[in-house]
Design a protein around this motif. Structure first.
Motif, PDB file in Angstrom:
ATOM      1  N   LEU A  28     -18.419  27.355  12.668  1.00 42.97           N
ATOM      2  CA  LEU A  28     -17.630  27.071  11.863  1.00 42.97           C
ATOM      3  C   LEU A  28     -15.596  27.524  12.543  1.00 42.97           C
ATOM      4  CD1 LEU A  28     -19.242  28.165   8.718  1.00 42.97           C
ATOM      5  CD2 LEU A  28     -19.314  26.106   9.479  1.00 42.97           C
ATOM      6  N   ALA A  29     -15.693  27.906  12.079  1.00 43.35           N
ATOM      7  CA  ALA A  29     -13.807  27.937  13.607  1.00 43.35           C
ATOM      8  C   ALA A  29     -13.798  27.104  14.662  1.00 43.35           C
ATOM      9  CB  ALA A  29     -13.857  29.639  13.936  1.00 43.35           C
ATOM     10  N   GLN A  30     -14.505  26.214  14.867  1.00 45.10           N
ATOM     11  CA  GLN A  30     -13.603  25.379  16.252  1.00 45.10           C
ATOM     12  C   GLN A  30     -13.565  23.914  14.943  1.00 45.10           C
ATOM     13  OE1 GLN A  30     -13.863  25.530  19.608  1.00 45.10           O
ATOM     14  NE2 GLN A  30     -14.744  27.618  19.182  1.00 45.10           N
ATOM     15  N   ARG A  34     -13.335  21.937   7.419  1.00 45.57           N
ATOM     16  CA  ARG A  34     -14.224  22.964   6.917  1.00 45.57           C
ATOM     17  C   ARG A  34     -14.941  22.011   5.443  1.00 45.57           C
ATOM     18  NH1 ARG A  34     -10.743  27.685   9.911  1.00 45.57           N
ATOM     19  NH2 ARG A  34     -10.703  26.391  12.054  1.00 45.57           N
ATOM     20  N   SER A  43     -23.190  30.271  12.542  1.00 49.72           N
ATOM     21  CA  SER A  43     -22.538  30.797  13.766  1.00 49.72           C
ATOM     22  C   SER A  43     -20.900  30.252  13.158  1.00 49.72           C
ATOM     23  CB  SER A  43     -22.597  30.896  14.884  1.00 49.72           C
ATOM     24  OG  SER A  43     -21.257  30.635  15.004  1.00 49.72           O
ATOM     25  N   LYS A  44     -20.745  32.084  12.067  1.00 52.27           N
ATOM     26  CA  LYS A  44     -19.014  31.681  12.486  1.00 52.27           C
ATOM     27  C   LYS A  44     -17.929  31.100  13.191  1.00 52.27           C
ATOM     28  CE  LYS A  44     -20.100  35.209   8.394  1.00 52.27           C
ATOM     29  NZ  LYS A  44     -18.549  36.459   7.971  1.00 52.27           N
ATOM     30  N   ASP A  45     -18.654  31.694  14.786  1.00 49.27           N
ATOM     31  CA  ASP A  45     -17.342  31.001  15.449  1.00 49.27           C
ATOM     32  C   ASP A  45     -18.013  29.109  15.897  1.00 49.27           C
ATOM     33  OD1 ASP A  45     -17.083  33.698  16.559  1.00 49.27           O
ATOM     34  OD2 ASP A  45     -18.916  33.287  17.518  1.00 49.27           O
ATOM     35  N   PRO A  99      -8.786  23.055  10.403  1.00 50.00           N
ATOM     36  CA  PRO A  99      -9.161  23.410   8.569  1.00 50.00           C
ATOM     37  C   PRO A  99      -9.658  22.170   7.827  1.00 50.00           C
ATOM     38  CG  PRO A  99      -7.552  24.090   9.988  1.00 50.00           C
ATOM     39  CD  PRO A  99      -7.965  23.353  11.037  1.00 50.00           C
TER      40      PRO A  99
END
Length: 50
Positions: free
Chosen positions: A22-24, A30, A18-20, A27
């Motif tokens: 990964l956004a958690q 990642r 999920s992109k969501d 930076p």
């Protein structure tokens, strides 16, 4: 990878993450940190315990 296996053998290489989720990740983590299958699910996923 921590077990010394090639990255291609990880579950995440065969399953969409999920992109969501990964956004958690911070930076700086990642593309470098592992994420577990449960955490990789969309944040608003409906789960059942049947």
């Amino acid at each position: 990878m921590t077990a010394g296996l090639p990255p291609e053998s990880c579950w995440c290489m065969q399953t969409p993450v999920s992109k969501d989720a990964l956004a958690q990740l911070p930076p700086e983590a990642r593309g470098k940190a592992c994420i577990c299958p449960v955490c990789a699910q969309p944040v608003n996923a409906d789960f059942t315990t049947d």
